[in-house]
Design an enzyme around this catalytic site. Structure first.
Site, PDB file in Angstrom:
ATOM      1  N   GLU A  13       8.008 -12.314   6.885  1.00 50.44           N
ATOM      2  CA  GLU A  13       8.320 -12.015   5.543  1.00 50.44           C
ATOM      3  C   GLU A  13       6.977 -11.009   5.217  1.00 50.44           C
ATOM      4  OE1 GLU A  13       7.150 -11.392   1.793  1.00 50.44           O
ATOM      5  OE2 GLU A  13       7.764 -13.362   1.460  1.00 50.44           O
ATOM      6  N   CYS A  21       5.306 -12.277  -3.737  1.00 50.48           N
ATOM      7  CA  CYS A  21       5.644 -11.020  -2.937  1.00 50.48           C
ATOM      8  C   CYS A  21       6.948 -10.634  -3.587  1.00 50.48           C
ATOM      9  CB  CYS A  21       6.285 -11.585  -1.476  1.00 50.48           C
ATOM     10  SG  CYS A  21       7.452 -13.071  -1.539  1.00 50.48           S
TER      11      CYS A  21
END
Length: 503
Positions: free
Chosen positions: A256, A293
């Site tokens: 990720e 994020c």
């Protein structure tokens, strides 16, 4: 005969991001021999661990959650010193960490995750007999898990990647993040106690340490490792993908790697509630000094009166935002470079938060460009990891689907609109028809920061948000990353895995 000199292990310590001073004890960088031993032990543990009944793995996961709760005061205190994250945030993150372990314990007990399928044979079928074929998911083998800088618990050595890998029957060798080795050691101790208390095989879990990247690279290259879980920067994730692909036996890397998480504010929303949207955006992009994020880094706002009101409110809120200590010096320096790159690319600075006195303080920033500027400066759409967001002012909402089509893959995409804009065939409908191929999670009239841990969640997205857009690192589907399907044809009943036997 001269003896070879004994090499002194390389030592390192964490630093307090607020002051730059060392905190906690020294940690030794894991040697190649120690790394090899940890992976070899994991490889030996895999056949036995994978063969354990699901209930046994569930007991292990639940006991790990209990041990972490028992150590809460120590874990939170160490994490606060190493990361500068507030105590309340760390307690919440610890609860998320233990909740994930228990969620996967319940999942493996239910067995649905195995996707067991039985296609019975028919020896009388013509023109050829039909074979008996049965299949299910099985763990891949030892998994390397990399701790994330911004989630020292929930995405670290005892976090979601570790929980899902262990649930799948895969031993884990976790790479502690160099910014919080003490936190990693405390969490690892809880998992190791749980493994011993529940009779797990030796080698089912281990943690390795490094003050740089060498140990992590060696871990990915090791032939005993069969998959990688990573949360971090695009550069770091892509480097691991290249290493894994270059192995004699390539392995999957589930990385990720971040996102700008675009937010599209439609004219109806700016007309009806400009201040509410502005306040929600401000809270979202400055939360945790912007170190999420899912931080909304690009916001499309109409060039109209409501858009002006939204912008004015955001300017006021941003100017009043206090500085906050970022996770470490490297993150802070990268944030400052990101701000400089935005300015070089032509973004106009509208507002800036209060400056701080700490060496790693992040200062909030609000920027603005016109929609037509994006075509000439694509770097405006790059991720800036920190409390910054860019307003892109557009003329007509009909322009937005084409803009969305030009975006890279994203973790999230958000639309704010009024009911008349959200009807089938409306502008939001057209926008989502594009965004569904650009993001892993689509959001209406809420904000992207924060990821609910549950069975339906998707925390992933098309490249470069992740290295594999078919997966998720949050939610029960995360277990699928560390498994493969195996079919058993014409097997004796007694040799079949229990989930494939009759009854």
């Amino acid at each position: 005969m001269t003896q070879a000199p004994v090499q002194t292990p390389r030592l390192f310590r964490a630093t307090d991001p607020r002051t730059g001073a060392f905190v906690g004890p020294e940690f030794a960088v894991t040697t190649p021999e120690e790394l090899d031993a940890a992976v070899a032990a994991a490889a030996r543990a895999f056949p036995r661990f994978a063969a354990f009944p699901p209930e046994a793995r569930a007991r292990f996961l639940r006991r790990a959650a209990e041990e972490l709760r028992a150590d809460e005061e120590e874990v939170v205190a160490v994490a606060a010193a190493e990361t500068a994250l507030p105590e309340a945030r760390l307690r919440s993150e610890l609860a998320r960490t233990t909740g994930q372990l228990e969620m996967f314990a319940a999942l493996v007990e239910g067995r649905e995750w195995l996707d067991a399928r039985v296609d019975k044979g028919d020896p009388e079928r013509k023109p050829a007999p039909k074979p008996d074929v049965r299949s299910l998911r099985r763990g891949l083998g030892p998994v390397a898990v990399f701790g994330a800088s911004n989630f020292p618990l929930a995405f670290s050595v005892a976090g979601g990647d570790t929980a899902s890998a262990l649930a799948a029957g895969c031993p884990v060798v976790a790479k502690a993040h160099p910014s919080h080795p003490g936190t990693s050691a405390a969490a690892a101790a809880a998992v190791l106690r749980a493994a011993a208390a529940t009779g797990m095989p030796e080698g089912v879990f281990a943690v390795v340490y490094d003050d740089g990247i060498e140990v992590g690279e060696a871990l990915v290259r090791h032939p005993g490792v069969k998959a990688v879980g990573f949360t971090g920067s695009r550069g770091g994730g892509e480097a691991l993908v290249r290493l894994a692909a270059a192995r004699p036996e390539p392995i999957p890397v589930y990385a990720e790697m971040g996102s700008v998480n675009p937010v599209f504010v439609l004219p109806g929303a700016t007309a009806a509630r400009p201040k509410d949207v502005a306040e929600g955006l401000h809270a979202s992009f400055t939360l945790g000094v912007g170190q999420f994020c899912t931080n909304p880094g690009v916001v499309f706002v109409p060039q109209d009166r409501g858009g002006d009101e939204l912008t004015e409110r955001l300017v006021k809120l941003t100017n009043g935002t206090p500085a906050g200590a970022m996770l470490n010096a490297r993150v802070c320096q990268a944030y400052k470079r990101g701000l400089e790159e935005l300015e070089r690319a032509g973004a106009r600075r509208l507002a800036g938060g209060a400056t701080g006195e700490g060496p790693n303080d992040g200062v909030a920033a609000l920027w603005e460009v016109a929609l037509e500027d994006l075509a000439a400066a694509r770097e405006l759409l790059g991720e800036v990891f920190g409390p910054s967001t860019l307003l892109v002012r557009y003329g007509e909402p009909d322009e937005l689907p084409a803009v969305a089509a030009a975006l890279e893959g994203q973790l999230t995409a958000t639309v704010h609109g009024e009911p008349f804009e959200l009807e089938p065939g409306g502008i939001a409908d057209a926008l989502f028809q594009v965004l569904v191929d650009r993001a892993g999670r689509l959001i209406v009239n809420q904000f992207p920061t924060g990821v609910e841990v549950g069975p339906a969640m998707v925390h992933g997205g098309p490249y470069p948000a992740t290295s594999d857009g078919r997966s998720t690192s949050v939610g029960t589907r995360a277990i699928e990353r560390f498994t493969r399907y195996v079919a058993f044809q014409n097997f004796p009943e007694a040799l079949l895995p229990p989930a494939l036997r009759e009854g």
